[in-house]
Enzyme design. Structure first.
Site, PDB file in Angstrom:
ATOM      1  N   CYS A 183      -6.916  -5.226  -3.639  1.00 21.12           N
ATOM      2  CA  CYS A 183      -7.256  -3.876  -3.221  1.00 21.12           C
ATOM      3  C   CYS A 183      -7.410  -2.958  -4.448  1.00 21.12           C
ATOM      4  CB  CYS A 183      -6.217  -3.354  -2.234  1.00 21.12           C
ATOM      5  SG  CYS A 183      -6.782  -1.936  -1.270  1.00 21.12           S
ATOM      6  N   GLU A 193      -2.495 -11.516   1.316  1.00 26.27           N
ATOM      7  CA  GLU A 193      -1.074 -11.839   1.481  1.00 26.27           C
ATOM      8  C   GLU A 193      -0.628 -11.758   2.945  1.00 26.27           C
ATOM      9  OE1 GLU A 193      -1.085  -7.359   0.289  1.00 26.27           O
ATOM     10  OE2 GLU A 193      -2.279  -9.170  -0.057  1.00 26.27           O
ATOM     11  N   HIS A 212      -6.472  -7.757   1.718  1.00 28.69           N
ATOM     12  CA  HIS A 212      -5.078  -8.110   1.436  1.00 28.69           C
ATOM     13  C   HIS A 212      -4.796  -9.522   1.939  1.00 28.69           C
ATOM     14  CE1 HIS A 212      -3.384  -4.176   0.115  1.00 28.69           C
ATOM     15  NE2 HIS A 212      -4.428  -3.698   0.788  1.00 28.69           N
TER      16      HIS A 212
END
Length: 609
Positions: A398, A527, A525
């Protein structure tokens, strides 16, 4: 529908989220389908506007919901996809009731906490519990509900009342309450003290809820006489008292519950003993033991502005961990405060400046996570520059991707004033700009949120190989700024490659530096979709590249080892299968979900799921 409620007593931060997730894992291993709900008693509508220092990271769901980080635990442990409605807040409940009142739905009655708020809570739970979250069409068998905060908090009183009513309404064979409490040890006498738990249970019973099980948190295994005392004074059978003592990593928690036959007590309370099967946690056990045996380390420098609180980057830490475990490596995270890398710190605090640069230069890979605001931005730019110029593996997420683009524009294109309009609204050379559809007046829920599609523009790039040569991927987003489309041709002519774009082809999603061993930035993102056993592809790539970087450092030559194409191979869009290679004082994160062990200059992340 069967319901399991998890409450907490004595103090906050006992790890209710991990306990609730582990209970879900155990029930799932028994052949049951499980869903989860997190209740947060705060007045915010959602977690979107909270500071990471206030509440840890904001976890983002596929539908764009900005929710409590515990929903990330549920998704990772249970491998499910939740919705924004799986996170209930006081703000959401009051908002829905007030909207009904304004429409006249209450037919002129006085709107009160009881019954209107409490009824709304119960209706919400029943409705959300029926939403399938595992890809199947039918509702789940069991819904695990976690009540945030501590019993006795004034904010949670309406929820306690509602859940008390709810337990009577659904009946004793459909409701099981597990109370997580602390059994501390006073250093003076060295004795495990039960009184705090006794008081907590007494308070819980006084509010109309009776626990079926006690989950006792302690540093060491509970003595039998302590369990007997708890059973006597808390009116809970001794067989229903489970001990969640400190373990090397939290993947052990479902195994602890299984070994103490917690599933039998839960299934008995829910009248499911004849339906469920013996729990099968073979794969979970193998993964847990494998990580316990990892000795060879890989060191990643985390360059951010919230490094004082590990919960602010919880999902990033866990995604790194998943990738490290897949490669049989022990993960060491070096927390590098971005501001400490800046020139101004060299004058104001030379020791902090030296320490930050020592950590950065000693790492095998660099990760710059997301964030907001201009504090520490120059330090992040310097970190990206160092990684780019020294062939150190780099992953920017990001803001970390935007930082990499700004640094390249400054250093390679010679646009020394290149920046983001987030930091300078009047920038002459904006490399990053505010998205046209964003709102500049309202903060909550106005970003580009949730699952969005990214199409690969270059088939032979590293990220496409990591994702298994698929045409597109769906990843979760949370941003209101983007790389300036007007600057793309300049940057690409100078060597950067924007290999992933959105469906319009105008919004940049993935950037790579082809001449670098591993230099990738992603606008999304990744993750948030990483799972134990199924790590995020770009995190797998970073860890693989960092392992090669470590080899290069150990080799006598001065050159940097290049990654072979085999490392970047993936199958069916999943992470590549990586070839395996062969204490100190601990501290616990603020919500009790992360075991971190200080080791050298870094932090060793042990088994946080």
């Amino acid at each position: 529908m069967k319901y399991v409620l998890v409450t907490g007593g004595v103090v906050s931060g006992l790890g209710k989220g991990v306990t609730a997730s582990s209970i879900g894992v155990l029930l799932k291993a028994c052949g049951l389908r499980v869903t989860s709900i997190k209740i947060d008693p705060y007045l915010n509508t959602d977690a979107g506007t909270m500071s990471p220092f206030e509440h840890g990271e904001v976890f983002v769901l596929d539908d764009g919901g900005e929710v409590d980080l515990d929903l990330g635990n549920y998704e990772r442990f249970l491998d499910i996809k939740l919705t924004r409605d799986n996170n209930i807040t006081t703000g959401k409940i009051y908002q829905s009731v007030i909207e009904k009142e304004r429409k006249g739905d209450y037919l002129g009655k006085t709107v009160q906490v009881v019954p209107h708020i409490t009824d709304a809570i119960q209706e919400w739970i029943e409705c959300v519990a029926k939403i399938p979250v595992d890809g199947k069409e039918e509702p789940a068998d069991v819904c695990v509900i976690e009540l945030g905060g501590t019993i006795g908090d004034i904010e949670s009183m309406p929820f306690i009342e509602a859940l008390g009513q709810f337990s009577y309404r659904v009946g004793p064979g459909n409701f099981c309450l597990i109370h997580v409490s602390l059994v501390p040890v006073l250093n003076v006498v060295g004795e495990q003290k039960t009184k705090p738990t006794q008081h907590s249970v007494r308070q819980l019973r006084g509010l109309g809820l009776t626990p079926n099980l006690l989950a006792c948190r302690s540093t060491k295994i509970l003595d039998d006489n302590v369990k007997a005392k708890l059973a006597q004074f808390c009116h809970v059978p001794m067989s229903n008292i489970v001990n969640l003592h400190d373990v090397p990593n939290i993947w052990h928690i479902p195994l602890l519950l299984k070994d103490q036959k917690a599933h039998e007590a839960i299934l008995k309370a829910l009248n499911l003993l004849g339906v469920a099967k013996e729990p099968n946690l073979k794969e979970w056990t193998t993964r847990t033991k494998a990580y316990d045996k990892c000795h060879e380390t890989v060191r990643i420098a985390m360059v951010g502005k919230y490094t004082g609180l590990s919960d602010a980057y919880l999902s990033v830490l866990k995604a790194l961990l998943h990738a490290a475990v897949a490669r049989n490596r022990k993960l060491l995270v070096d927390w590098v405060p971005a501001g400490d890398l800046e020139d101004v710190t060299s004058k104001e605090d030379p020791e902090a400046y030296k320490a930050a640069w020592t950590l950065l230069k000693g790492a095998h890979g660099v990760l710059v996570p997301g964030g907001f605001g201009d504090r520490g931005v120059q330090g992040k730019i310097l970190a990206a520059k160092y990684a780019r110029e020294n062939n150190v593996p780099y992953l920017g997420i990001c803001l970390g991707m935007q930082i990499a683009v700004i640094e390249y524009a400054r250093s390679v294109l010679g646009l020394h004033d290149a920046t983001s309009t987030e930091f300078d609204p009047e920038a002459k050379n904006p490399a990053v700009i505010f998205m046209p559809e964003g709102s500049k007046t309202h903060m909550g829920g106005t970003m580009r949120l949730g699952s969005r599609r990214t199409f690969f523009e270059v088939a032979d790039c590293k990220s496409a190989k990591l994702y298994g040569h698929v045409k597109y991927i769906d990843e979760r987003h949370r941003h209101r700024y983007e790389v300036n489309p007007d600057m793309i041709s300049q940057l690409e002519n100078a060597g950067l490659s924007f290999v992933g774009k959105d469906e319009s082809g105008k919004r940049m999603e993935i950037v790579e530096l082809p001449s670098h061993p591993y230099f990738i930035g992603v606008q999304f993102h990744p993750e948030f979709k990483s799972r134990p056993g199924k790590p995020s592809p770009v995190f797998s790539g970073l860890i693989a590249a960092a392992c090669e970087q470590k080899k290069a450092i150990l080799l006598p030559s001065n050159g940097h080892a290049k990654l072979t194409s085999g490392i970047y191979s993936g199958v069916n869009g999943h992470s590549p299968i990586l070839k395996p290679h062969q204490n100190s004082n601990s501290f616990i994160a603020s919500n009790g979900t992360l075991n971190l062990y200080a080791k050298g200059n870094g932090v060793c992340v042990d088994g946080s799921c």
